[in-house]
Design an enzyme around this catalytic site. Structure first.
Site, short mmCIF file in Angstrom:
data_model
loop_
_atom_site.label_atom_id
_atom_site.label_comp_id
_atom_site.label_asym_id
_atom_site.label_seq_id
_atom_site.Cartn_x
_atom_site.Cartn_y
_atom_site.Cartn_z
N THR A 75 0.88 -1.18 0.00
CA THR A 75 0.00 0.00 0.00
C THR A 75 0.90 1.21 0.00
O THR A 75 1.82 1.29 0.81
CB THR A 75 -0.86 0.04 1.29
N THR A 92 -0.10 2.25 6.76
CA THR A 92 -0.08 0.98 6.03
C THR A 92 -0.30 -0.12 7.05
O THR A 92 -0.09 0.09 8.24
CB THR A 92 1.25 0.81 5.27
N VAL A 129 -13.95 -2.47 2.79
CA VAL A 129 -13.19 -1.24 2.55
C VAL A 129 -12.22 -1.08 3.71
O VAL A 129 -12.61 -1.22 4.87
CB VAL A 129 -14.14 -0.02 2.45
N GLY A 130 -10.98 -0.80 3.39
CA GLY A 130 -9.98 -0.63 4.45
C GLY A 130 -9.80 0.81 4.85
O GLY A 130 -10.66 1.67 4.61
C1 SD4 Z 1 -5.86 -2.22 4.06
N1 SD4 Z 1 -4.15 -0.77 4.89
O1 SD4 Z 1 -6.62 -2.38 3.12
C2 SD4 Z 1 -4.49 -1.61 3.79
C3 SD4 Z 1 -3.53 -2.71 3.49
C4 SD4 Z 1 -2.10 -2.31 3.62
O2 SD4 Z 1 0.07 -2.72 3.63
O3 SD4 Z 1 -1.75 -1.21 3.94
N2 SD4 Z 1 -1.16 -3.12 3.43
O4 SD4 Z 1 -6.12 -2.58 5.21
#
Ligand code: SD4
Length: 322
Positions: A182, A233, A211-212
């Site tokens: 990310t 992240t 959704v993140g």
């Molecule tokens: C999520 N924060 O969708 C993102 C994934 C991520 O490093 O950052 N991966 O939760």
């Protein structure tokens, strides 16, 4: 407003925004010139293009959009844009947001078939009255804005997804090892103005529709042009639950350095979660004075730091050292 007037020295910053900002930066000597930070080693490529844009007179908003587009466009990157790891049903669904120096922001979530969600997010910010569009509505909007519908699932990623499906079915890929790209980016131009962006295909094997944190303003990204910016992240649920990036910026407003602010929020998240040792969460932060910081739960988080013409990958300190 001309660029001379826009330039805020730290003393004028204090008088404009009150005691909070004076307290925020104390006696810190501002770092001169543009500064760009991005999560993970992929940030190096994003920073390079972002810096070139600034050097050629582009805006700090262009810098953070086009910078992360580089990674979205890379089919070999499994966690951003084309080639992103699919959800549990095999669909690539993307989340992204962008925020400028005027506190304006745009966001898209659960967007399919468009490889540059951050650019769609910018269009939401610039061409609508809204901040966030999701799913089918976001796709419809993107197509109206001239974006091209594409197949985002590459052969390579499909093979990896099938293998995982067969082996472990619902186990989420481990962040840091295979789910780590990310990209969050915060930039400050030579005039001292800030923008930020964040883009991802999200946690691999997520439920369809999940959704993140990455498209959530205040969670995956936050920028306040008076103070600084932060991006996250890692395990997005924990970042959302703690309004992560907004909190990092808020701590900087109250006098913490970017490093102290990142550390405090990672500790807060860990303190609230029983199973904190099993997840990764990391933050990067940049303040108006040009100081930077990064911190994560697990060892292995790195970020790309571009300042004074030098673009280097730096390891972040972490709660778990081993
Ligand atoms: C999520 N924060 O969708 C993102 C994934 C991520 O490093 O950052 N991966 O939760």
């Amino acid at each position: 407003m001309n660029s001379r007037r826009r330039f805020l020295t730290l003393s004028t910053l204090g008088s404009l925004t009150g005691l909070g900002s004076l307290k925020a930066f104390g006696q810190v000597k501002p770092v001169k010139g543009p500064i760009i930070i991005s999560t993970w080693n992929t940030g190096i490529r994003a920073n390079n293009l972002g810096y070139e844009i600034l050097q050629n007179g582009g805006s700090v908003l262009d810098c953070v959009e086009k910078g992360v587009n580089v990674i979205e466009n890379d089919p070999n990157n499994r966690t951003v844009g084309i080639g992103g790891f699919p959800d549990i049903e095999g669909n690539v669904t993307l989340d992204a947001c962008i925020m400028d120096q005027h506190q304006h922001c745009g966001s898209v979530a659960f967007l399919q078939h468009i490889k540059n969600p951050v650019s769609v997010a910018r269009k939401v910010m610039e061409n609508t009255k809204h901040v966030m569009l999701v799913g089918e509505g976001a796709l419809k909007f993107a197509l109206e804005q001239g974006f091209k519908k594409e197949v985002l699932l590459t052969e390579k990623t499909l093979t990896a997804w099938k293998k995982r499906k067969a082996e472990e079915d619902d186990k989420l890929p481990e962040i840091n090892i295979e789910n780590h790209d990310t990209i969050g980016m915060i930039a400050r131009d030579a005039d001292g103005n800030l923008s930020g962006s964040c883009t991802t295909s999200g946690a691999g094997m997520k439920l369809h529709g999940r959704v993140g944190d990455s498209p959530i303003i205040g969670a995956g990204l936050y920028v306040d042009n008076d103070i600084g910016g932060a991006a996250a992240t890692g395990w997005g649920e924990a970042v959302i639950e703690n309004a992560g990036s907004a909190m990092v910026v808020e701590l900087m407003r109250h006098g913490r350095s970017p490093q102290e602010a990142c550390e405090e929020i990672v500790r807060r998240i860990a303190n609230k979660l029983e199973d904190w040792r099993s997840i990764q969460v990391g933050f990067i932060a940049l303040n108006k004075a040009g100081q930077t910081g990064a911190f994560s739960i697990k060892k292995g988080f790195t970020y790309a730091h571009h300042s004074g013409g030098q673009n280097t990958e730096r390891p972040a300190d972490s709660l778990i050292k081993g």
